[in-house]
Design a protein around this motif. Structure first.
Motif, PDB file in Angstrom:
ATOM      1  N   VAL B 130       7.109  -7.910  31.086  1.00  0.00           N
ATOM      2  CA  VAL B 130       6.606  -6.621  31.542  1.00  0.00           C
ATOM      3  C   VAL B 130       5.702  -6.811  32.759  1.00  0.00           C
ATOM      4  O   VAL B 130       5.667  -5.978  33.663  1.00  0.00           O
ATOM      5  N   ALA B 131       5.007  -7.934  32.751  1.00  0.00           N
ATOM      6  CA  ALA B 131       4.035  -8.166  33.825  1.00  0.00           C
ATOM      7  C   ALA B 131       4.706  -8.144  35.194  1.00  0.00           C
ATOM      8  O   ALA B 131       4.090  -7.815  36.195  1.00  0.00           O
ATOM      9  N   GLN B 132       6.021  -8.479  35.202  1.00  0.00           N
ATOM     10  CA  GLN B 132       6.686  -8.534  36.494  1.00  0.00           C
ATOM     11  C   GLN B 132       7.333  -7.216  36.876  1.00  0.00           C
ATOM     12  O   GLN B 132       8.145  -7.157  37.794  1.00  0.00           O
ATOM     13  N   LEU B 133       7.014  -6.186  36.148  1.00  0.00           N
ATOM     14  CA  LEU B 133       7.611  -4.899  36.465  1.00  0.00           C
ATOM     15  C   LEU B 133       7.164  -4.443  37.849  1.00  0.00           C
ATOM     16  O   LEU B 133       6.100  -4.810  38.319  1.00  0.00           O
ATOM     17  N   PRO B 134       7.990  -3.640  38.470  1.00  0.00           N
ATOM     18  CA  PRO B 134       7.578  -3.034  39.734  1.00  0.00           C
ATOM     19  C   PRO B 134       6.398  -2.119  39.449  1.00  0.00           C
ATOM     20  O   PRO B 134       6.038  -1.918  38.315  1.00  0.00           O
ATOM     21  N   GLN B 135       5.825  -1.580  40.474  1.00  0.00           N
ATOM     22  CA  GLN B 135       4.671  -0.721  40.265  1.00  0.00           C
ATOM     23  C   GLN B 135       4.998   0.345  39.235  1.00  0.00           C
ATOM     24  O   GLN B 135       5.820   1.212  39.458  1.00  0.00           O
ATOM     25  N   VAL B 136       4.327   0.239  38.118  1.00  0.00           N
ATOM     26  CA  VAL B 136       4.557   1.194  37.048  1.00  0.00           C
ATOM     27  C   VAL B 136       3.675   2.411  37.301  1.00  0.00           C
ATOM     28  O   VAL B 136       2.495   2.282  37.562  1.00  0.00           O
ATOM     29  N   GLN B 137       4.267   3.587  37.240  1.00  0.00           N
ATOM     30  CA  GLN B 137       3.493   4.771  37.613  1.00  0.00           C
ATOM     31  C   GLN B 137       3.117   5.658  36.450  1.00  0.00           C
ATOM     32  O   GLN B 137       2.873   6.834  36.618  1.00  0.00           O
ATOM     33  N   ALA B 138       3.098   5.068  35.267  1.00  0.00           N
ATOM     34  CA  ALA B 138       2.661   5.818  34.094  1.00  0.00           C
ATOM     35  C   ALA B 138       2.164   4.804  33.081  1.00  0.00           C
ATOM     36  O   ALA B 138       2.568   3.651  33.113  1.00  0.00           O
ATOM     37  N   PRO B 139       1.288   5.249  32.187  1.00  0.00           N
ATOM     38  CA  PRO B 139       0.801   4.326  31.165  1.00  0.00           C
ATOM     39  C   PRO B 139       1.958   3.710  30.396  1.00  0.00           C
ATOM     40  O   PRO B 139       2.959   4.376  30.128  1.00  0.00           O
ATOM     41  N   LEU B 140       1.816   2.432  30.100  1.00  0.00           N
ATOM     42  CA  LEU B 140       2.877   1.727  29.395  1.00  0.00           C
ATOM     43  C   LEU B 140       2.262   0.885  28.287  1.00  0.00           C
ATOM     44  O   LEU B 140       1.252   0.219  28.489  1.00  0.00           O
ATOM     45  N   VAL B 141       2.885   0.944  27.116  1.00  0.00           N
ATOM     46  CA  VAL B 141       2.437   0.131  25.993  1.00  0.00           C
ATOM     47  C   VAL B 141       3.620  -0.692  25.519  1.00  0.00           C
ATOM     48  O   VAL B 141       4.737  -0.185  25.416  1.00  0.00           O
ATOM     49  N   ALA B 142       3.391  -1.958  25.274  1.00  0.00           N
ATOM     50  CA  ALA B 142       4.459  -2.835  24.816  1.00  0.00           C
ATOM     51  C   ALA B 142       4.337  -3.089  23.320  1.00  0.00           C
ATOM     52  O   ALA B 142       3.240  -3.053  22.768  1.00  0.00           O
ATOM     53  N   ILE B 143       5.474  -3.298  22.679  1.00  0.00           N
ATOM     54  CA  ILE B 143       5.458  -3.681  21.270  1.00  0.00           C
ATOM     55  C   ILE B 143       6.102  -5.050  21.151  1.00  0.00           C
ATOM     56  O   ILE B 143       7.282  -5.217  21.443  1.00  0.00           O
ATOM     57  N   ASP B 144       5.297  -6.013  20.776  1.00  0.00           N
ATOM     58  CA  ASP B 144       5.778  -7.374  20.542  1.00  0.00           C
ATOM     59  C   ASP B 144       6.603  -7.923  21.696  1.00  0.00           C
ATOM     60  O   ASP B 144       7.710  -8.406  21.496  1.00  0.00           O
ATOM     61  N   ARG B 145       6.056  -7.825  22.882  1.00  0.00           N
ATOM     62  CA  ARG B 145       6.745  -8.418  24.027  1.00  0.00           C
ATOM     63  C   ARG B 145       5.958  -9.604  24.556  1.00  0.00           C
ATOM     64  O   ARG B 145       4.743  -9.646  24.434  1.00  0.00           O
ATOM     65  N   PRO B 146       6.654 -10.559  25.153  1.00  0.00           N
ATOM     66  CA  PRO B 146       5.937 -11.691  25.744  1.00  0.00           C
ATOM     67  C   PRO B 146       5.361 -11.280  27.095  1.00  0.00           C
ATOM     68  O   PRO B 146       5.923 -10.413  27.766  1.00  0.00           O
ATOM     69  N   GLU B 147       4.281 -11.877  27.466  1.00  0.00           N
ATOM     70  CA  GLU B 147       3.713 -11.705  28.811  1.00  0.00           C
ATOM     71  C   GLU B 147       3.641 -10.250  29.274  1.00  0.00           C
ATOM     72  O   GLU B 147       4.378  -9.829  30.143  1.00  0.00           O
ATOM     73  N   THR B 148       2.735  -9.530  28.714  1.00  0.00           N
ATOM     74  CA  THR B 148       2.654  -8.129  29.101  1.00  0.00           C
ATOM     75  C   THR B 148       1.603  -7.880  30.176  1.00  0.00           C
ATOM     76  O   THR B 148       1.343  -6.736  30.524  1.00  0.00           O
ATOM     77  N   GLY B 149       1.009  -8.963  30.665  1.00  0.00           N
ATOM     78  CA  GLY B 149       0.051  -8.812  31.763  1.00  0.00           C
ATOM     79  C   GLY B 149      -0.996  -7.772  31.455  1.00  0.00           C
ATOM     80  O   GLY B 149      -1.709  -7.864  30.462  1.00  0.00           O
ATOM     81  N   PRO B 150      -1.099  -6.758  32.312  1.00  0.00           N
ATOM     82  CA  PRO B 150      -2.185  -5.792  32.186  1.00  0.00           C
ATOM     83  C   PRO B 150      -1.927  -4.714  31.136  1.00  0.00           C
ATOM     84  O   PRO B 150      -2.776  -3.866  30.914  1.00  0.00           O
ATOM     85  N   TYR B 151      -0.771  -4.734  30.494  1.00  0.00           N
ATOM     86  CA  TYR B 151      -0.455  -3.641  29.581  1.00  0.00           C
ATOM     87  C   TYR B 151      -0.773  -4.012  28.142  1.00  0.00           C
ATOM     88  O   TYR B 151      -0.603  -5.158  27.736  1.00  0.00           O
ATOM     89  N   PRO B 152      -1.225  -3.025  27.360  1.00  0.00           N
ATOM     90  CA  PRO B 152      -1.508  -3.294  25.954  1.00  0.00           C
ATOM     91  C   PRO B 152      -0.245  -3.790  25.249  1.00  0.00           C
ATOM     92  O   PRO B 152       0.848  -3.302  25.527  1.00  0.00           O
ATOM     93  N   ASN B 153      -0.426  -4.726  24.363  1.00  0.00           N
ATOM     94  CA  ASN B 153       0.696  -5.263  23.607  1.00  0.00           C
ATOM     95  C   ASN B 153       0.360  -5.169  22.121  1.00  0.00           C
ATOM     96  O   ASN B 153      -0.638  -5.710  21.672  1.00  0.00           O
ATOM     97  N   ILE B 154       1.207  -4.451  21.386  1.00  0.00           N
ATOM     98  CA  ILE B 154       0.968  -4.281  19.959  1.00  0.00           C
ATOM     99  C   ILE B 154       1.953  -5.165  19.219  1.00  0.00           C
ATOM    100  O   ILE B 154       3.159  -5.053  19.447  1.00  0.00           O
ATOM    101  N   ARG B 155       1.465  -6.022  18.351  1.00  0.00           N
ATOM    102  CA  ARG B 155       2.441  -6.839  17.634  1.00  0.00           C
ATOM    103  C   ARG B 155       1.942  -7.282  16.261  1.00  0.00           C
ATOM    104  O   ARG B 155       0.752  -7.182  15.949  1.00  0.00           O
ATOM    105  N   SER B 156       2.888  -7.761  15.471  1.00  0.00           N
ATOM    106  CA  SER B 156       2.538  -8.321  14.174  1.00  0.00           C
ATOM    107  C   SER B 156       1.960  -9.712  14.381  1.00  0.00           C
ATOM    108  O   SER B 156       2.147 -10.328  15.420  1.00  0.00           O
ATOM    109  N   ASP B 157       1.296 -10.195  13.367  1.00  0.00           N
ATOM    110  CA  ASP B 157       0.766 -11.547  13.448  1.00  0.00           C
ATOM    111  C   ASP B 157       1.890 -12.533  13.146  1.00  0.00           C
ATOM    112  O   ASP B 157       2.009 -13.074  12.049  1.00  0.00           O
TER     113      ASP B 157
END
Lengths: 340, 340
Positions: B130-157
């Motif tokens: 996700v971190a390598q996404l082009p300029q994202v123009q809206a809030p983005l939340v990731a679920i269990d993704r690798p390398e989410t850079g500046p975006y919140p990442n929600i995942r299981s332990d």
DNA sequence: CTGAAAGCGCTAACAA
DNA sequence: TTGTTAGCGCTTTCAG
């Protein structure tokens, strides 16, 4: 500057907004020089067209609404996956609605979809008769719904499938064959196929209704209770379930009671999704042609949208009617072969 | 007249469009008499507001984009179902995108979503960082993704879950424990938990990579081949799979080879969806808290949207970071109890 | 081949 | 408490 708009691109390229629009939509005559200038400006500004503005002008949203009980269910999950993929290829986006089989929710979703000016709707929710819908303002296609009135209805051959499955069980020598279903009803073609097969063989149907909204735990208890209660002189020899989940409950019962499958107890389910087939490879099942159903539904819908757009007196025979697609009976370790 | 518009209602009620708009949105001071007149006109005309026009004006679509590999998979199906239900309750509609784990598809979907001016995006696709996404123009939340850079990442332990599951297997006395996974990688926390548990016990890890895009048939063959090849002196005593589907393949192998479960061969999966639990009630599994993950993702996203709307210097600590939710190990008939 | 002007359906200043 | 005017971002006549 926030998001650049079409006018900004025009200014930057030294042309009019009209011209930028033409380049974007590749309409009319454009000199290569203008094209290049515009594309350069677009790139430099990182411009992206606003689909909302376009929709308002075009009076078409390119959005299709999908209403299904819940994508958490394997059958609907696979169906929605297929529908979305096909629609995306056809240039549509998809708004997903999980109706949970609640009529009121379905109603609200329909209102919302119309408010969003969807180009069309595909619904597989059973929560109410489509025919009684309020004035629908976009083409609508139903998938396996009862009473669809004027709307096309795409479905599997439920009757033939259940009849064939039941006849197979009868052919193996089973006499006490139970049908498990979510809702008993005269309209229910799966139920009818089962009942007719039994009656034709001189046997009497037995039904167990488990309900859609009951918890999985409750359904299990109901079924176990029934099967346990009948373990006396005339035990249930086979179960034909109206979906694979119910079939799996019957299977679990047999396992927990050490009842031999398929020697003492046979099971056939309905749906035959990839998910269930992977998890329970031995489960016999009436396989619905999900891919074909999706393909047909999308085709019917896109045709209806095209017809509406052309305006030329929509051909009446394209609307309404049922498309019935063939199912296949997949045998497996949970049934015996038919007797020679 | 086609669909009546706000102006038509105004004319009919003998008021100005503004007034109708005010009534619709319940803004400002209105006399009861005006309200009644307007509502009457709305009813008489069967007027329904156009959400597209509203979105254009408001510069908010009230639409959230959901990008997941495929809702045909039970885990994503249940996740998307939960997300959609919660978002609907919060007043959002959902555009569904099945990325199929194809980076290019995911890219196109992102472009489409931004073009549609989505208010936010929740993505659970693993196809690219996700971190390598082009300029994202809206809030983005990731679920269990690798390398989410500046975006919140929600995942299981994932780490704790796999470690605990593996340690349970070790505790039962198993020594040859195989880990089945879709993609081997240093970043893979499920893999790490497994490997660390084995290493800590002085045992050596064994991996089998089955791939995400391989057909179910191919995966089955790969696994069977592996397990058959090792049936000699040092047979595989237990399998810990990174998802329940793989676990079910191992189970099917044992059944087809008449290998006793759990006496000779134990299996633990990962995900623990309702679907799999119903179909395979005995399968032990690390259960992900899907409901809690969905709740958290929606909360994070709606908060981010609110923060952006208020404009007042968004609190930096609300963005980025990982939310790690606890998993539970569900034991079942496919594992032995740990030795006293 | 290109531009000016009007409008898609709605809402938000600003007046009254 | 209500109306007038302008404009969201784009496309589409109709001229040139």
């Amino acid at each position: 500057m926030a998001q650049p708009k079409l006018g900004d691109v025009a200014a930057r390229a030294g042309v009019s907004p009209t011209t930028v629009s033409r380049v974007l939509n590749n309409r009319g005559y454009l000199s290569q020089k203008t094209r290049d200038k515009v594309f350069a400006a677009i790139r430099e500004l990182g411009y992206r067209p606003n689909a909302i503005a376009r929709s308002l002008q075009e009076r078409r949203s390119h959005i299709i609404g999908l209403i299904f009980p819940t994508v958490a269910h394997p059958f609907y999950g696979e169906m929605v996956y297929r529908l979305e993929s096909r629609l995306a290829n056809a240039g549509y986006r998809v708004i997903l609605c999980n109706s949970d089989e609640q009529p009121e929710l379905e109603h609200r979703y329909l209102d919302m979809l119309f408010a969003h000016q969807v180009d069309g709707i595909i619904t597989g929710s059973h929560s109410q008769a489509v025919a009684q819908l309020p004035q629908v303002q976009a083409p609508l296609v139903a998938i396996d719904r009862p009473e669809t009135g004027p709307y096309p209805n795409i479905r599997s051959d439920n009757y033939a499938g259940t009849r064939q499955a039941t006849e197979h069980l009868i052919g193996t020598g089973a006499r006490r064959i139970l049908h498990i279903t979510s809702t008993l009803s005269e309209q229910n073609l799966r139920q009818r196929g089962y009942a007719d097969a039994l009656t034709a063989a001189g046997l009497s149907p037995d039904f167990l209704e488990l309900g859609f909204h009951e918890s999985s735990e409750h359904q299990r208890n109901m079924l176990y209770e029934y099967l346990d209660a009948h373990r006396g002189a005339q035990p249930v020899e086979a179960v034909f379930a109206s979906n694979d989940t119910y079939a799996s409950l019957a299977l679990a019962w047999a396992q927990s009671r050490r009842v031999q499958v398929p020697e003492e107890f046979q099971v056939i389910g309905f749906d035959g999704t990839d998910t269930v087939h992977t998890l329970l490879p031995e489960l016999a099942s009436v396989v619905q042609p999900i891919e074909a159903l999706a393909e047909r539904a999308v085709r019917r819908l896109t045709e209806a949208i095209a017809a509406e757009t052309e305006e030329d007196a929509e051909p009446a025979d394209a609307r309404g009617g049922e498309d019935i697609l063939p199912v296949t009976l997949r045998l497996g370790g949970t049934v015996r072969p038919a007797r020679g």
